[in-house]
Each structure stands twice: as C-alpha cells, then as structure tokens.
Design a protein around this motif. Sequence first.
Motif, PDB file in Angstrom:
ATOM      1  N   ASP A 113       0.813  -1.218   0.000  1.00 39.66           N
ATOM      2  CA  ASP A 113       0.000   0.000   0.000  1.00 39.66           C
ATOM      3  C   ASP A 113       0.846   1.268   0.000  1.00 39.66           C
ATOM      4  N   SER A 114       2.078   1.157   0.464  1.00 40.92           N
ATOM      5  CA  SER A 114       2.937   2.351   0.511  1.00 40.92           C
ATOM      6  C   SER A 114       3.653   2.584  -0.829  1.00 40.92           C
ATOM      7  N   LEU A 115       3.396   1.722  -1.798  1.00 39.05           N
ATOM      8  CA  LEU A 115       4.108   1.824  -3.081  1.00 39.05           C
ATOM      9  C   LEU A 115       3.199   2.453  -4.134  1.00 39.05           C
ATOM     10  N   ASN A 116       3.706   3.448  -4.831  1.00 40.14           N
ATOM     11  CA  ASN A 116       2.981   3.959  -5.989  1.00 40.14           C
ATOM     12  C   ASN A 116       3.672   3.456  -7.262  1.00 40.14           C
ATOM     13  N   ARG A 117       3.124   3.813  -8.394  1.00 38.05           N
ATOM     14  CA  ARG A 117       3.632   3.315  -9.665  1.00 38.05           C
ATOM     15  C   ARG A 117       5.117   3.628  -9.869  1.00 38.05           C
TER      16      ARG A 117
ATOM     17  N   LEU B 203      -0.810  -4.391  -6.822  1.00 34.26           N
ATOM     18  CA  LEU B 203       0.297  -3.909  -7.666  1.00 34.26           C
ATOM     19  C   LEU B 203      -0.126  -3.851  -9.129  1.00 34.26           C
ATOM     20  N   LEU B 204      -0.784  -4.901  -9.604  1.00 39.48           N
ATOM     21  CA  LEU B 204      -1.244  -4.926 -11.003  1.00 39.48           C
ATOM     22  C   LEU B 204      -2.150  -3.731 -11.287  1.00 39.48           C
ATOM     23  N   SER B 205      -2.972  -3.361 -10.298  1.00 37.48           N
ATOM     24  CA  SER B 205      -3.960  -2.290 -10.514  1.00 37.48           C
ATOM     25  C   SER B 205      -3.306  -0.934 -10.765  1.00 37.48           C
ATOM     26  N   LEU B 206      -2.003  -0.822 -10.429  1.00 37.75           N
ATOM     27  CA  LEU B 206      -1.293   0.445 -10.666  1.00 37.75           C
ATOM     28  C   LEU B 206      -0.963   0.637 -12.150  1.00 37.75           C
ATOM     29  N   TYR B 207      -1.106  -0.440 -12.935  1.00 43.20           N
ATOM     30  CA  TYR B 207      -0.651  -0.388 -14.330  1.00 43.20           C
ATOM     31  C   TYR B 207      -1.815  -0.171 -15.289  1.00 43.20           C
ATOM     32  N   ASP B 208      -1.484  -0.124 -16.589  1.00 46.74           N
ATOM     33  CA  ASP B 208      -2.483   0.153 -17.620  1.00 46.74           C
ATOM     34  C   ASP B 208      -3.598  -0.896 -17.601  1.00 46.74           C
ATOM     35  N   PRO B 209      -4.774  -0.515 -18.073  1.00 46.96           N
ATOM     36  CA  PRO B 209      -5.937  -1.396 -17.965  1.00 46.96           C
ATOM     37  C   PRO B 209      -5.679  -2.799 -18.490  1.00 46.96           C
ATOM     38  N   MET B 210      -6.074  -3.775 -17.708  1.00 45.99           N
ATOM     39  CA  MET B 210      -5.964  -5.176 -18.131  1.00 45.99           C
ATOM     40  C   MET B 210      -7.249  -5.898 -17.719  1.00 45.99           C
ATOM     41  N   ARG B 211      -7.306  -7.171 -18.085  1.00 55.28           N
ATOM     42  CA  ARG B 211      -8.479  -7.972 -17.771  1.00 55.28           C
ATOM     43  C   ARG B 211      -8.072  -8.994 -16.708  1.00 55.28           C
TER      44      ARG B 211
ATOM     45  N   LEU C  76     -11.606  -1.741  -5.716  1.00 57.60           N
ATOM     46  CA  LEU C  76     -10.397  -0.922  -5.925  1.00 57.60           C
ATOM     47  C   LEU C  76      -9.851  -1.102  -7.332  1.00 57.60           C
ATOM     48  N   VAL C  77      -9.752  -2.351  -7.749  1.00 58.68           N
ATOM     49  CA  VAL C  77      -9.160  -2.656  -9.049  1.00 58.68           C
ATOM     50  C   VAL C  77     -10.061  -2.136 -10.180  1.00 58.68           C
ATOM     51  N   THR C  78     -11.361  -2.336 -10.008  1.00 57.36           N
ATOM     52  CA  THR C  78     -12.312  -1.849 -11.009  1.00 57.36           C
ATOM     53  C   THR C  78     -12.238  -0.324 -11.119  1.00 57.36           C
ATOM     54  N   SER C  79     -12.146   0.328  -9.972  1.00 57.06           N
ATOM     55  CA  SER C  79     -12.132   1.798  -9.964  1.00 57.06           C
ATOM     56  C   SER C  79     -10.898   2.361 -10.672  1.00 57.06           C
ATOM     57  N   ARG C  80      -9.893   1.528 -10.815  1.00 54.08           N
ATOM     58  CA  ARG C  80      -8.667   1.987 -11.503  1.00 54.08           C
ATOM     59  C   ARG C  80      -8.706   1.634 -12.993  1.00 54.08           C
ATOM     60  N   GLY C  81      -9.869   1.204 -13.472  1.00 51.76           N
ATOM     61  CA  GLY C  81     -10.041   1.050 -14.923  1.00 51.76           C
ATOM     62  C   GLY C  81      -9.811  -0.357 -15.452  1.00 51.76           C
ATOM     63  N   HIS C  82      -9.636  -1.326 -14.576  1.00 55.93           N
ATOM     64  CA  HIS C  82      -9.427  -2.698 -15.036  1.00 55.93           C
ATOM     65  C   HIS C  82     -10.767  -3.415 -15.159  1.00 55.93           C
ATOM     66  N   ARG C  83     -10.792  -4.419 -16.032  1.00 52.92           N
ATOM     67  CA  ARG C  83     -12.009  -5.196 -16.207  1.00 52.92           C
ATOM     68  C   ARG C  83     -11.892  -6.471 -15.370  1.00 52.92           C
ATOM     69  N   VAL C  84     -12.745  -6.618 -14.387  1.00 55.70           N
ATOM     70  CA  VAL C  84     -12.662  -7.759 -13.483  1.00 55.70           C
ATOM     71  C   VAL C  84     -13.878  -8.667 -13.666  1.00 55.70           C
ATOM     72  N   GLU C  85     -13.613  -9.952 -13.842  1.00 57.39           N
ATOM     73  CA  GLU C  85     -14.702 -10.929 -13.906  1.00 57.39           C
ATOM     74  C   GLU C  85     -14.548 -11.919 -12.784  1.00 57.39           C
ATOM     75  N   VAL C  86     -15.664 -12.213 -12.114  1.00 59.53           N
ATOM     76  CA  VAL C  86     -15.643 -13.166 -11.001  1.00 59.53           C
ATOM     77  C   VAL C  86     -16.420 -14.410 -11.402  1.00 59.53           C
ATOM     78  N   ARG C  87     -15.802 -15.582 -11.279  1.00 63.24           N
ATOM     79  CA  ARG C  87     -16.472 -16.836 -11.621  1.00 63.24           C
ATOM     80  C   ARG C  87     -16.253 -17.875 -10.519  1.00 63.24           C
ATOM     81  N   ASP C  88     -17.021 -18.940 -10.558  1.00 62.34           N
ATOM     82  CA  ASP C  88     -16.823 -19.991  -9.554  1.00 62.34           C
ATOM     83  C   ASP C  88     -16.393 -21.308 -10.199  1.00 62.34           C
ATOM     84  N   SER C  89     -15.916 -21.236 -11.416  1.00 58.69           N
ATOM     85  CA  SER C  89     -15.499 -22.470 -12.091  1.00 58.69           C
ATOM     86  C   SER C  89     -14.453 -22.164 -13.158  1.00 58.69           C
ATOM     87  N   LEU C  90     -13.593 -23.145 -13.414  1.00 53.98           N
ATOM     88  CA  LEU C  90     -12.574 -22.996 -14.461  1.00 53.98           C
ATOM     89  C   LEU C  90     -13.085 -23.500 -15.810  1.00 53.98           C
ATOM     90  N   ALA C  91     -14.339 -23.947 -15.843  1.00 48.52           N
ATOM     91  CA  ALA C  91     -14.873 -24.549 -17.066  1.00 48.52           C
ATOM     92  C   ALA C  91     -15.280 -23.473 -18.074  1.00 48.52           C
TER      93      ALA C  91
END
Lengths: 341, 341, 341
Positions: free
Chosen positions: C9-13, C177-185, C203-218
Amino acid sequence: MSHHLLSVDSLNRDRVDHLLRIAARMEPIAGRQKVTRVLEGAVLGNLFFEASTRTRVSFNAAFCRLGGSVCDTTGFTFSSMAKGESLYDTSRVMSGYCDAIVMRHPEQGSVAEFAAATHIPVINGGDGPGEHPSQALLDLYTIDKEFARLGKTLKGAHILLTGDLLHGRTVHSLIKLLSLYDPMRITLVSPPGLEMPAALVDLVTSRGHRVEVRDSLASDFSDLDVVYTTRIQKERFTAEMSETFAGVSDDFTIHKRFIDQRCSPSTIVMHPLPRDSRTGANDLNVDLNGDPRLAIFRQTDNGIPMRMAIFATLLQVDDLIEEDLRPVRWFVPAQTGTLDR
Amino acid sequence: MSHHLLSVDSLNRDRVDHLLRIAARMEPIAGRQKVTRVLEGAVLGNLFFEASTRTRVSFNAAFCRLGGSVCDTTGFTFSSMAKGESLYDTSRVMSGYCDAIVMRHPEQGSVAEFAAATHIPVINGGDGPGEHPSQALLDLYTIDKEFARLGKTLKGAHILLTGDLLHGRTVHSLIKLLSLYDPMRITLVSPPGLEMPAALVDLVTSRGHRVEVRDSLASDFSDLDVVYTTRIQKERFTAEMSETFAGVSDDFTIHKRFIDQRCSPSTIVMHPLPRDSRTGANDLNVDLNGDPRLAIFRQTDNGIPMRMAIFATLLQVDDLIEEDLRPVRWFVPAQTGTLDR
Amino acid sequence: MSHHLLSVDSLNRDRVDHLLRIAARMEPIAGRQKVTRVLEGAVLGNLFFEASTRTRVSFNAAFCRLGGSVCDTTGFTFSSMAKGESLYDTSRVMSGYCDAIVMRHPEQGSVAEFAAATHIPVINGGDGPGEHPSQALLDLYTIDKEFARLGKTLKGAHILLTGDLLHGRTVHSLIKLLSLYDPMRITLVSPPGLEMPAALVDLVTSRGHRVEVRDSLASDFSDLDVVYTTRIQKERFTAEMSETFAGVSDDFTIHKRFIDQRCSPSTIVMHPLPRDSRTGANDLNVDLNGDPRLAIFRQTDNGIPMRMAIFATLLQVDDLIEEDLRPVRWFVPAQTGTLDR
C-alpha cells in the motif's frame, strides 16, 4: 568429474588423487597462514535436515575460508517440506538461491533425488545409512598425510578397521577408497554379527588387497600402521546380538594399553568422531588423549582442507587459488597443531 | 593478556583500559561511518548451548564488522554432545574449524573447561550463574562514555546498583571492574535476602571505595550519577523470601517519578536487558522510554564496539584497524543515535 | 521512498517501476556472471519468528550477493521475547547491531510495530494474514520479465487468479500492484466462500481494469496470458464450507490438461510456492513439470534480483552497483536457466 559428490562409488583413482592434491594446496589456508577470496559472492546452501553440528560447521567454515557466504538450515523445521513440498521442488527453488548445496538427510537416496533436479553442485553430507563421501575422503587424506610424515606409503600398509563394521557407513566408504590404491593388508575385527558385508570384502580382495577377518583384537599387531575404530551402537542390536555381545564389549575398545602392548610407536589411531567419553562407554578410550599416535583431532582438522578441495573442484576454482593468496593478518596461536595433534 | 576472556577476574586495570581504548577506536565502524576487513578469512564459532539471541547476534555482528565470517550453533541440539561427546573433544574439533570461539552454556565452569583444551581464543558468553565478562565490559564502557559526554569522571562518582544483587551475574562482574578505578561511592539497594554477597562488598571496600547497603530506594539520590537496575527474578525465590517480598516489589522498580523526584537531570539509567515490559512486571518501567537519561539502548549499542575490541585484542589486530578503514557506501539513517538514545 | 517496506500500500507506480528497473540491473549478479561487494561491512538482521526457510534463505542470499553479512534468528526461541521483552525493546536493540532488518512474524501488525521503533530499514517478510510485499513484487517482476520474453505488455493482458482468493495474502498484494498499471483484464475464479474480498475488486475496477468473477474454471481461456494459482487450505474451512467444497476440489486444480486444452502455448503458470506434491493434494499438479509454460521456478529465482533491488534501494546503493561489478570466477552450470526454466 560429475559436478555432484554423492557417493565414493563415483570416484576413480584419478579423481581421488586430484582431491588429495588440491587438499594439500589448501593447507596454508586451513593452517591460517594465507587467505583466499576466490569464492567471494558465492552462496552455499548448507541444508541439514538432520542435526550434525560438526559436519555442518566444517562445511560452513571451509566455504567461508574460500571467500563465500553460507545459508544454513537445520533440523526438521524445514517448513515447506513439512507442508508436502517434494524434494524436486525444494531442489529447484534452492538452485536459484545458491551456487552449491551440501545436504544431510536421514533418508538414504534423498540427496541423490535432490541432486537429480538441479544443475548446481550437490555434496552428500550424509544420507542416513547411505553415503558420507567427504568423511571417507578426509580419512584417506589423513592416512596419506600421516604416512608422508612417518615416511610410509599406502603400498604394503597394514590397516585395521574395527568396531561395528556392519552399520558403520564411514568404514564402508573408506575401504572402497583404499581399494583404489596399491595392494595393502586390511584386517577387519568386529564382534560376531557386526562383520563387514561380504560384498565389500569381495570387492577389496578382487582388487588385489589381502583381507583378514577376525572376531577378536587378541593378536599381535606390531606391524600395524593404522587403527581405524568406530563406535559399536548397542541401540541397533537385535535381542540375539545383545546376548552374544554381553560381556565382550570391552574387548573391542581401543585404549592405550592395546596400542602400547600390541602395536608399534608409529601406529596411528583414527575414529570418525564423535566418540562417547562417558564412563562405561565402549568407545575409543580417553586414556590415549595426549598420545601423539592419537590422530583423531588431526583427522577432523583435515576436514577443512578436504572440504575446501571438494568445493574448489566442483566449482572449478582449484587452479585459481594459488594466484589469489594473501597473508593472514590476525593472531594464529603458535601451538596450533601441537599438543597431541 | 591471556588469549581467552573467561572472567573479569583475569583483567587488571591496564587490560580494561586497553579494551576501553580499542572500543573507542571501533566507534566509526560501529557507527557505520567506516568499514574494516581486517579479519577477512577468519571464522568465529559462535556456540550457544543456551538461547540468548541478543548476545549471539551482538557477537556475530561485531565479528562480521571486522570482516570475518561466523558459524552459529544454537540450542541443545548440539548432537555430538547429546551422544556423550566431552567438552574436551568438542573443543579440540572446533579449534580446527575456527579462529576464535564464543561460547554460552548453562553450566558454570563449562566454558573454562572448553577453553583449557584449545589454543584459539575463547570468550565466555555466559556460563549459567558464572561469568559474562563482555557484558560487564560494555557496561563499564557505557558509564565511561556517558560520563565523558556529561563532563564527569569515574573518580568520586556515585553509582547505585539495585534489584536482585544476590543472583545478578552482571552486577557482580560490573562491581569488580568498577573497583579497579579511582575511589567512588557505590550504593547497593536490594530487597532483604537478595543482597550483594559480602565477599564482593569487602573486596570493593578494601580497594578504597565507599559502599553503602540499603534495603529501600526511599532516600535522596540527588547526587547520583548512575542507576544500574536488574530484574528481580521471583521464580528464584524461596517460600520465605516470597512472603517477605510480597507487596514490596514495586518499591524496587525504577520509573520516571523516581528519577524525576529523587535523582538529577544528569543521572543515567542502565539495565542489562532484556526487561519485562508486560503489565504488572516489576522491571525498569517503560514510562522512561523517550527520556534522554534512559541509557539502556545506548548501552546495548555499545556491545558492538566493545565486542569488536575484545575480538581485535584477542586476535591481535587492534593496531591494524586504523590503516584498514574504508568509507561506508550505504545509507546510514541520520537519526541513528537520536530519539532517546 | 519510506525507508521501510511494510506493505504494498505504501508503493505507488513510480516506486514499483524503480524496483523493477533495479531488479533488472541485478540480473547479471543473480545470474552469476558478476559479483558486487557494495554492502561489504553491512549486517542484516534476518529475524524469522515463524519458520519460512524459503523466504529466509532468499533474503539471506540476496544480501550476501550484495556483499553484506547476515545474522539469522529462527523459530519461537527468541528468548528475550519469551521473557516479556516488548517489540519496542527488541527493535531498539537490534537497530544497534544491524543495518537493515527483515522480519517475519505470525501476528499481523507486529512488523509495523517493530519498524516504528527504529530508523534502520525494516522489510516485512510476512506478518501472518497481513502483508508479504516482496512476494508481490517478485510476482509482478516475473510477469513483466516473462511478457518481455514473449513480446507481450501488461496493457490489455488477461490474468487469471485462482484458488483461495479469500485467505491468499499473495493474491491480495499482487492484484493491488497490477492495478497500478495500464488497464488489463483480470479473471477471479474460486470456490464459493473463498472469493476475493469485494473491497479489493472495487479498488481494481475503480482503476479502470475489467474484473470478472467466476466460480469455475470450465470456460475458454485461449486468450489467457497468466494463470496465478494458490493453494486451497482446507484446514481453514468452516464446517459449512467443507460441505460445499466436498467433491469439487479437483475442479480448481491446475494441471497440464487444463493448460493444453483451455489455454494457449504462451500462457504462463505461476504459484507462490510451496505447493503440496503429495498424492491427492489439490495443488498445482506435478504433470506440468518440464513444461516451459510452468514459470514457478523462474518465479522463485526472481526473488533474488527483486530482494537485492529492495535492499539496494532502501540502503541507497542502487546507483553504485554498476560501477562495482567484478566477474564471477567460479563455475556456473551452462544449464542454469534451462530445463523447464
């Protein structure tokens, strides 16, 4: 040379001779006249999954004297392995941290399994009933050095191995190394049931050595050059063996009277240590302390140059040592190497 | 100087003065302005058969700051000794691996027994109720350094030793060292039954010091230069002592009110540490944290230059340090040495 | 940069970018082509109040490769703290001995408490369920390095985090840490009840990343760049969760079939290690051993340059490394970095 040292079985006469020669080249450093920093920046992983302070410190000090740094791990507290990590994973991970590994582990074969997963040099520091090759090499180096001092040669020497020749990992490895050299006479004395395995006797005989097997020390040993004795570990006895062995244990203890009366002024006494010095123990007797023939502390001293030689050879700096020497600047007691050393 | 440091009893005024002088010479290294590598290639065996992380790390760091390498052993897991190896054998073996030994052991006399078997320098890091000479030396060095800062001298100083003066190994050794110096006034305050042994009081008195023995801190100490307090270890009490002591424990706790009301702005407070900071503990109170008179962390800091001085003196590199100094290249926090230091 | 590293948390980009850059500069040293001695004379206190051999050795080796010396303490045997010493006192004392501290402790917040009492740099090596910032940094460094090799960029990447996303300290820190970088999925897959905390997803969504939540690897993961999997620790389950989870555990295990059939030839597989390799364990399967997409050992390898970067940055020698490089003189196996690395 393979870049591991897992077993004396992988060593031929040339390789052993090389290690003896490099160990001799390490003497000015081990004896603290000189310092080298050839391994500056290198890291040793000194992984002791089984306690063995003596061996651990010896490897540690040898690596430090070459200029390297050491990361020790001790005991069964290696947390990852307790959580189900395989030796393969542990090996792969440690290989990224270290430049060489010494590993001691209670299970036979575990060090070889670890070594199979890595490209960095691995040295077997003892795997249970398996191998402990650096001990055999320092034992041979000790005999060689003592013989040079006494004007003797391995050829035609008479060497007595006694004690528990069945379980004694060190005597098994030593006799294999000795068998690589010119014909000598080897006498094996052990209580009934603790004899040297027949396969080993056959191997040594087939290489031209004269082997005699006895069950008592009650003979003339006036032409003996070396007594190598090992502890009889009563805790390993079967009930039958305990019965047979009752009352005879002292007959296999080496003490001053035996050396004085049966051997010669130039017979040296060796033991892989530690020995049990408590009253009633049937180990190498303390009444030989102070006798110059007691070579046991010169023997452990030799662990440093031999282990330095192993590291230097596996890490291929054996030819760089001499150009890198600097004088020691601190106090080295003049008495080092004296007393009963 | 003998090449061991086993007891403060072996130290005379000249030897102590020498160590204080060499410790002062180590300050630029301990304070991380300078680096020396004079012990490069040397190996310390740091053998702790009893846990004492603080002391172990302090010796370890001091040896490293001289350029040497350290092999640590900790705990009762020293496997060879568990198998009946004598201190004599352990000592002889370790002497072949190391250039100096620090040894801590729970049994009084064991370190001296170990030292008798070796020619390399041995430092007693504490042998049970016996000696811990490096602690007494760093305590004296702290008093000397604090006095220099405050424009005071040992001569005529007033020093209070309080707490458990019967069992406190550190106060016994410290009072012996202080007694070597010019006449001072020493006040001893302890609960009944925990007084300083009479033989020590007689020794100090015979050397010209004025010693007062009291059983309470309820006095005026406005001319006091040093309070040296030690923990009262209730677990060592007899039933009778527990009764006597019930309800009075807080009377021997040093806290800010005592220093503010009874002592002076230049009275420094020392303690060998660790102290018990848990609620209800009767140790040196945490309400002094942040008070510049609390010298306890400057005191442990001083363990580094003093232990460097001990190593440098025993290994006879004390005259080589100054020509070997190089500047430190890494970040040293400007605040080091501030806060309540 | 604060002179501690306690939390991501103390680290910025900028700070993270700096560490990635310095880590890359350490590669010739970590890869054993070069040696530096820039920290010669410095002492690291490597304080592990909780066993973690891997992390301890990694920090130790990294500090040694910079030229410094390390004092290790391990286990709960830190005697002073057992006697009631506060973290404040321990911190103040260790600060006088060492130039930097790595501390691992089972209690969340304890490392921060320790750091508050000292001016020397403190690195959190894991405080229970709290933080373990060096792990997240080496994970990010691994992704960055693998992507560079594969000609990929973080921008637009598709990263799968799977396993126990509720308790997994490493995935929490990595996603920050990933959320500090350019938009990813970022796709999050976990069994019901073990989902990533909502606050982190927000937090991650608010930084412009696309987050998907699932309950299976299928699902189809053919565009996946990274699978980061963590162990599902059944021992942490409530009774209700155990019931839900019964029979589905294998559905969250990553094995070769999943990577071959659902992912792509350039998908890399990561895991913070250790993994449980015992039969029946639901961890990352060993059938991927030897597959070049298995990045787990390259990942632990990266712990060395990243931890060197952390030390070098906190001790402010990051700009001195390059001028101090010397060639390695010992044998470095040509195969290092090959096999499935």
